[in-house]
Design a protein around this motif. Structure first.
Motif, PDB file in Angstrom:
ATOM      1  N   MET A   1      11.030 125.388 -81.891  1.00 20.99           N
ATOM      2  CA  MET A   1      11.925 124.940 -82.941  1.00 20.99           C
ATOM      3  C   MET A   1      12.815 123.816 -82.411  1.00 20.99           C
ATOM      4  N   THR A   2      13.255 122.986 -83.313  1.00 19.25           N
ATOM      5  CA  THR A   2      14.212 121.934 -82.999  1.00 19.25           C
ATOM      6  C   THR A   2      15.148 121.780 -84.190  1.00 19.25           C
ATOM      7  N   TYR A   3      16.209 121.075 -84.000  1.00 12.61           N
ATOM      8  CA  TYR A   3      17.112 120.736 -85.095  1.00 12.61           C
ATOM      9  C   TYR A   3      16.927 119.267 -85.414  1.00 12.61           C
ATOM     10  N   VAL A   4      17.154 118.906 -86.664  1.00 11.59           N
ATOM     11  CA  VAL A   4      17.004 117.532 -87.100  1.00 11.59           C
ATOM     12  C   VAL A   4      18.189 117.134 -87.963  1.00 11.59           C
ATOM     13  N   VAL A   5      18.446 115.843 -87.998  1.00 14.17           N
ATOM     14  CA  VAL A   5      19.478 115.300 -88.868  1.00 14.17           C
ATOM     15  C   VAL A   5      18.773 114.837 -90.145  1.00 14.17           C
ATOM     16  N   THR A   6      19.336 115.197 -91.281  1.00 16.03           N
ATOM     17  CA  THR A   6      18.744 114.852 -92.571  1.00 16.03           C
ATOM     18  C   THR A   6      19.563 113.756 -93.262  1.00 16.03           C
ATOM     19  N   ASP A   7      19.150 113.410 -94.468  1.00 18.30           N
ATOM     20  CA  ASP A   7      19.739 112.260 -95.153  1.00 18.30           C
ATOM     21  C   ASP A   7      21.208 112.398 -95.517  1.00 18.30           C
ATOM     22  N   ASN A   8      21.775 113.576 -95.480  1.00 12.79           N
ATOM     23  CA  ASN A   8      23.191 113.658 -95.813  1.00 12.79           C
ATOM     24  C   ASN A   8      24.075 113.022 -94.742  1.00 12.79           C
ATOM     25  N   CYS A   9      23.524 112.744 -93.580  1.00 11.32           N
ATOM     26  CA  CYS A   9      24.280 112.031 -92.541  1.00 11.32           C
ATOM     27  C   CYS A   9      24.442 110.547 -92.887  1.00 11.32           C
ATOM     28  N   ILE A  10      23.487 110.003 -93.637  1.00 13.23           N
ATOM     29  CA  ILE A  10      23.490 108.577 -93.964  1.00 13.23           C
ATOM     30  C   ILE A  10      24.772 108.206 -94.715  1.00 13.23           C
ATOM     31  N   ALA A  11      25.413 107.150 -94.273  1.00 10.94           N
ATOM     32  CA  ALA A  11      26.655 106.615 -94.846  1.00 10.94           C
ATOM     33  C   ALA A  11      27.873 107.497 -94.572  1.00 10.94           C
ATOM     34  N   CYS A  12      27.707 108.529 -93.770  1.00 10.33           N
ATOM     35  CA  CYS A  12      28.836 109.354 -93.324  1.00 10.33           C
ATOM     36  C   CYS A  12      29.008 109.197 -91.809  1.00 10.33           C
ATOM     37  N   LYS A  13      27.968 109.580 -91.077  1.00 10.98           N
ATOM     38  CA  LYS A  13      27.912 109.495 -89.618  1.00 10.98           C
ATOM     39  C   LYS A  13      29.106 110.155 -88.937  1.00 10.98           C
ATOM     40  N   TYR A  14      29.325 111.416 -89.302  1.00 12.65           N
ATOM     41  CA  TYR A  14      30.288 112.219 -88.547  1.00 12.65           C
ATOM     42  C   TYR A  14      29.673 112.447 -87.170  1.00 12.65           C
ATOM     43  N   THR A  15      30.470 112.480 -86.144  1.00 13.54           N
ATOM     44  CA  THR A  15      29.931 112.651 -84.796  1.00 13.54           C
ATOM     45  C   THR A  15      30.462 113.900 -84.102  1.00 13.54           C
ATOM     46  N   ASP A  16      30.957 114.838 -84.862  1.00 14.44           N
ATOM     47  CA  ASP A  16      31.458 116.099 -84.298  1.00 14.44           C
ATOM     48  C   ASP A  16      30.362 116.802 -83.484  1.00 14.44           C
ATOM     49  N   CYS A  17      29.133 116.683 -83.941  1.00 24.70           N
ATOM     50  CA  CYS A  17      27.979 117.325 -83.323  1.00 24.70           C
ATOM     51  C   CYS A  17      27.713 116.814 -81.915  1.00 24.70           C
ATOM     52  N   VAL A  18      28.002 115.552 -81.689  1.00 21.74           N
ATOM     53  CA  VAL A  18      27.701 114.900 -80.415  1.00 21.74           C
ATOM     54  C   VAL A  18      28.466 115.551 -79.269  1.00 21.74           C
ATOM     55  N   GLU A  19      29.711 115.876 -79.513  1.00 28.30           N
ATOM     56  CA  GLU A  19      30.556 116.439 -78.453  1.00 28.30           C
ATOM     57  C   GLU A  19      30.091 117.797 -77.967  1.00 28.30           C
ATOM     58  N   VAL A  20      29.474 118.588 -78.822  1.00 22.42           N
ATOM     59  CA  VAL A  20      29.087 119.940 -78.432  1.00 22.42           C
ATOM     60  C   VAL A  20      27.665 120.023 -77.884  1.00 22.42           C
ATOM     61  N   CYS A  21      26.888 118.962 -78.015  1.00 23.34           N
ATOM     62  CA  CYS A  21      25.485 118.982 -77.576  1.00 23.34           C
ATOM     63  C   CYS A  21      25.414 119.036 -76.041  1.00 23.34           C
ATOM     64  N   PRO A  22      24.801 120.087 -75.489  1.00 23.03           N
ATOM     65  CA  PRO A  22      24.745 120.208 -74.025  1.00 23.03           C
ATOM     66  C   PRO A  22      23.700 119.309 -73.365  1.00 23.03           C
ATOM     67  N   VAL A  23      22.801 118.708 -74.154  1.00 23.01           N
ATOM     68  CA  VAL A  23      21.729 117.901 -73.549  1.00 23.01           C
ATOM     69  C   VAL A  23      21.736 116.441 -73.996  1.00 23.01           C
ATOM     70  N   ASP A  24      22.748 116.010 -74.728  1.00 20.71           N
ATOM     71  CA  ASP A  24      22.871 114.607 -75.147  1.00 20.71           C
ATOM     72  C   ASP A  24      21.605 114.089 -75.826  1.00 20.71           C
ATOM     73  N   CYS A  25      21.163 114.790 -76.866  1.00 21.74           N
ATOM     74  CA  CYS A  25      19.928 114.400 -77.555  1.00 21.74           C
ATOM     75  C   CYS A  25      20.192 113.711 -78.893  1.00 21.74           C
ATOM     76  N   PHE A  26      21.429 113.260 -79.124  1.00 19.18           N
ATOM     77  CA  PHE A  26      21.754 112.517 -80.340  1.00 19.18           C
ATOM     78  C   PHE A  26      21.656 111.020 -80.079  1.00 19.18           C
ATOM     79  N   TYR A  27      21.150 110.307 -81.087  1.00 17.49           N
ATOM     80  CA  TYR A  27      20.983 108.864 -81.002  1.00 17.49           C
ATOM     81  C   TYR A  27      21.641 108.246 -82.214  1.00 17.49           C
ATOM     82  N   GLU A  28      22.251 107.063 -82.008  1.00 18.61           N
ATOM     83  CA  GLU A  28      23.096 106.467 -83.032  1.00 18.61           C
ATOM     84  C   GLU A  28      22.471 105.248 -83.689  1.00 18.61           C
TER      85      GLU A  28
END
Length: 112
Positions: A1-28
């Motif tokens: 399993m994996t997690y994915v970012v969906t279209d509700n992020c578009i035009a919002c781009k909150y980055t709260d998720c980035v700080e808690v990610c232990p493996v730095d797998c978010f891309y901007e």
């Protein structure tokens, strides 16, 4: 399993998720984030941190399209590891339908 970012992020781009990610797998990207599905360790700590409820497990219906979307752009955009301010229109765009067709930009973000 994996997690994915969906279209509700578009035009919002909150980055709260980035700080808690232990493996730095978010891309901007210019106006959203994505998760690299091969780097995600399925810990799930990012999901409840997203104010826009844009992070979903790949076990949900229609998730496969988002896995491929996240894979494609995570291989093009820079990694982001620090929290930033959301986009100026984030509050008014949160929850809006059809954001992929209306607002998505393939441009890369600044990286973090």
């Amino acid at each position: 399993m994996t997690y994915v970012v969906t279209d509700n992020c578009i035009a919002c781009k909150y980055t709260d998720c980035v700080e808690v990610c232990p493996v730095d797998c978010f891309y901007e990207g210019e106006n959203m984030l994505v998760i690299h599905p091969d780097e995600c360790i399925d810990c799930g700590v990012c999901e409840p941190e997203c104010p826009a409820d844009a992070i979903r497990p790949d076990t949900e219906p229609d998730a496969e399209q988002w896995v491929e979307f996240n894979r494609k752009y995570s291989e093009q955009w820079p990694v982001i590891v620090t929290k930033k301010d959301p986009l100026p229109e984030a509050d008014e765009r949160d929850g809006e339908d059809g954001k992929l067709g209306k607002y998505f930009s393939e441009g890369a973000g600044e990286g973090g």
